[in-house]
Design an enzyme around this catalytic site. Structure first.
Site, mmCIF file in Angstrom:
data_model
loop_
_atom_site.group_PDB
_atom_site.id
_atom_site.type_symbol
_atom_site.label_atom_id
_atom_site.label_comp_id
_atom_site.label_asym_id
_atom_site.label_seq_id
_atom_site.Cartn_x
_atom_site.Cartn_y
_atom_site.Cartn_z
ATOM 1 N N ASP A 120 0.838 -1.194 0.000
ATOM 2 C CA ASP A 120 0.000 0.000 0.000
ATOM 3 C C ASP A 120 0.874 1.244 0.000
ATOM 4 O O ASP A 120 2.068 1.188 0.320
ATOM 5 C CB ASP A 120 -0.945 0.000 1.202
ATOM 6 C CG ASP A 120 -0.203 0.144 2.525
ATOM 7 O OD1 ASP A 120 0.806 -0.570 2.725
ATOM 8 O OD2 ASP A 120 -0.613 0.969 3.369
ATOM 9 N N GLU A 186 0.174 -0.682 5.847
ATOM 10 C CA GLU A 186 1.198 -0.058 6.681
ATOM 11 C C GLU A 186 1.034 1.457 6.715
ATOM 12 O O GLU A 186 1.226 2.087 7.760
ATOM 13 C CB GLU A 186 2.587 -0.429 6.155
ATOM 14 C CG GLU A 186 3.724 -0.119 7.124
ATOM 15 C CD GLU A 186 4.249 1.307 7.009
ATOM 16 O OE1 GLU A 186 4.967 1.757 7.925
ATOM 17 O OE2 GLU A 186 3.932 1.980 5.992
#
Length: 483
Positions: A120, A186
């Site tokens: 991500d 994250e």
């Protein structure tokens, strides 16, 4: 093949390598265009994990990473998995973003290595601040530009490419155990990470954990990150009025929320810019030479702007706290009217020095807010997220092996460095797997501009990071699990 240095090694191989190691370094070099192309395809997927963005892009990114992992042909299992986030009442909440988990069991007493990165990315910000579109990977000079090009899709690709090179040299039937764990949230605080670890503890268990989500000293010098600050983030809402009112008619007597918020936010720092929150800890440390001139060049300080705080620059960045306002909800300048604003919300992001639990730091900041509210304003704190700092144990054999691999791949002495950023889940890894040796590596450099417009990856650093990891994996394939 023999394990002795070979005079027939490729001409550009670093000195002192065995022929297998030199072949590995060469394999990474030859495959670099394919690695860059594969990374570029990942960068094109706008996998922003924040709640305001389309989760379908994160799901597509996970599918792409899982496909690449399957194509390696070395894993016994490749899965896309999700775990629940912690709810407000401590009970399981909604599912987090998808992660990729691939496993291969160790054989013949070899160690197991867990390779972590995240797929991500941060929101791109304003398109007009980018010199090329944020999700259109673009090579300019020796750098690849794009959101996630470095943080952390290059970490993902460094793992994939290192395994691919290992397979080319050692064959697919090597004995080393591998776990590939590519997280999907994250950048949104790893809110399901702890639950993911508990749910898949047996599959994630490893002797060595490589976290490829940090930086390097510069483009010619590798770093092994040995300390990380923790984080405390929350939304702070300051309210003074039940409704908006005419600023001309009531201004000067009725306090508006903006004035109250500005005064409160100013209380977080003293006149030098150092954090002035009682209970937040910090200290001076021994660190490599790095002065204010280096800071000015790396961060782009404008002429006449002075750095914040006191003490050595790296102590300020690695071992002292920060309090930053990263967002504010208020009328824009274009929409400004002569109005007393009743309520203002800001996003506070604090970094916590190694050694202080994040919860204690949050309590200190919350106390400060309550003690410094001006004009009797009402304050509310919500959407709290905390992550503990971490200090890496550098005494284990895996640290020595990693530094040796860096030295051979880069041709330079590695630096043990701290970073001012946070990777809070490392504390979770250490808690769940206390016997594992944790190595924090990365593909970034001081000019990467992670989280900022024009994020980029230095392609020379990318190559050497892959070579480092490939050498480490090959060498660990030749040793016992705890030796």
């Amino acid at each position: 093949m023999t394990d002795a240095p070979d005079s027939s090694l490729p001409p550009n191989a670093p000195p002192g390598l065995t022929d297998r190691e030199a072949a590995l370094v060469e394999a990474v070099q030859l495959a670099l265009p394919a690695s860059i192309a594969e990374l570029s395809a990942l960068v094109r997927i706008p996998s922003v994990s924040w709640s305001a963005f389309d989760p379908a892009h994160v799901a597509a990114s996970a599918e792409a990473v899982a496909g690449h992992a399957r194509d390696l042909g070395v894993f016994e299992s490749v899965e896309i998995l999700r775990a629940p986030m912690a709810g407000a009442d401590g009970q399981p909440g909604e599912l987090g973003q998808p992660a990729v988990l691939a496993t291969r069991a160790a054989r013949n007493g070899r160690p197991t290595v867990l390779l972590y990165a995240h797929h991500d990315v941060q929101p791109p910000g304003r398109d007009e601040e980018w010199e090329s579109p944020p999700f259109e990977p673009t090579v300019r000079g020796d750098r690849l530009y794009g959101r996630g090009a470095a943080d952390d899709k290059a970490g993902v690709e460094s793992h994939l490419s290192a395994i691919r090179a290992l397979t080319e040299v050692a064959g697919p039937d090597f004995d080393l155990g591998l776990v590939l764990f590519i997280e999907g949230e994250e950048e949104f605080g790893s809110r399901s990470f702890a639950n993911f670890l508990e749910a898949h503890r047996e599959k994630l268990a490893a002797d060595v954990i490589v976290v490829a989500d940090s930086d390097n000293w510069d483009t010619q010098t590798p770093s092994l990150t040995v300390s990380l600050r923790g984080n405390v983030t929350f939304r702070l809402t300051v309210s003074t009025l039940a409704h908006a009112s005419h600023s001309g008619m009531f201004g000067g007597a009725a306090p508006d929320a903006m004035v109250a918020a500005v005064r409160l936010l100013a209380s977080f720092h003293d006149d030098s810019g150092a954090v002035a929150v009682a209970g937040l800890e910090g200290r001076e440390i021994d660190a490599p030479p790095y002065g204010e001139d280096s800071l000015r060049d790396d961060v782009g300080l404008l002429d006449g702007v002075t750095p914040l705080g006191t003490g050595s620059v790296l102590s300020r960045m690695w071992a002292k706290p920060t309090v930053t306002v990263t967002g504010i909800d208020a009328p824009s300048v274009a929409n400004a009217s002569n109005t007393l604003i009743p309520s203002v919300s800001v996003r506070i992001s604090a970094r916590i020095a190694p050694g202080q639990p994040a919860q204690k730091a949050f309590e200190a900041i919350e106390r400060h807010v309550r003690d410094h509210v001006p004009f009797g304003a009402h304050v509310a704190i919500d959407d709290v997220d905390t992550g503990d700092p971490f200090l890496v144990d550098t005494s284990g054999w895996a640290v020595t092996a990693a530094k040796d691999a860096m030295r051979d791949a880069w041709g330079a002495e590695p630096v043990e460095a701290g970073i001012g950023g946070s990777i809070p889940f490392i504390s979770d890894l250490s808690r769940v797997f206390p016997e594992a040796q944790i190595l924090v590596t990365g593909v970034e450099d001081p000019n990467t501009r992670a989280h900022s417009p024009n994020e980029s990856l230095h392609l020379g650093v990318f190559k050497r990071a892959i070579q480092t990891e490939a050498l480490l994996l090959l060498r660990l394939d030749g040793r016992g699990g705890n030796s």
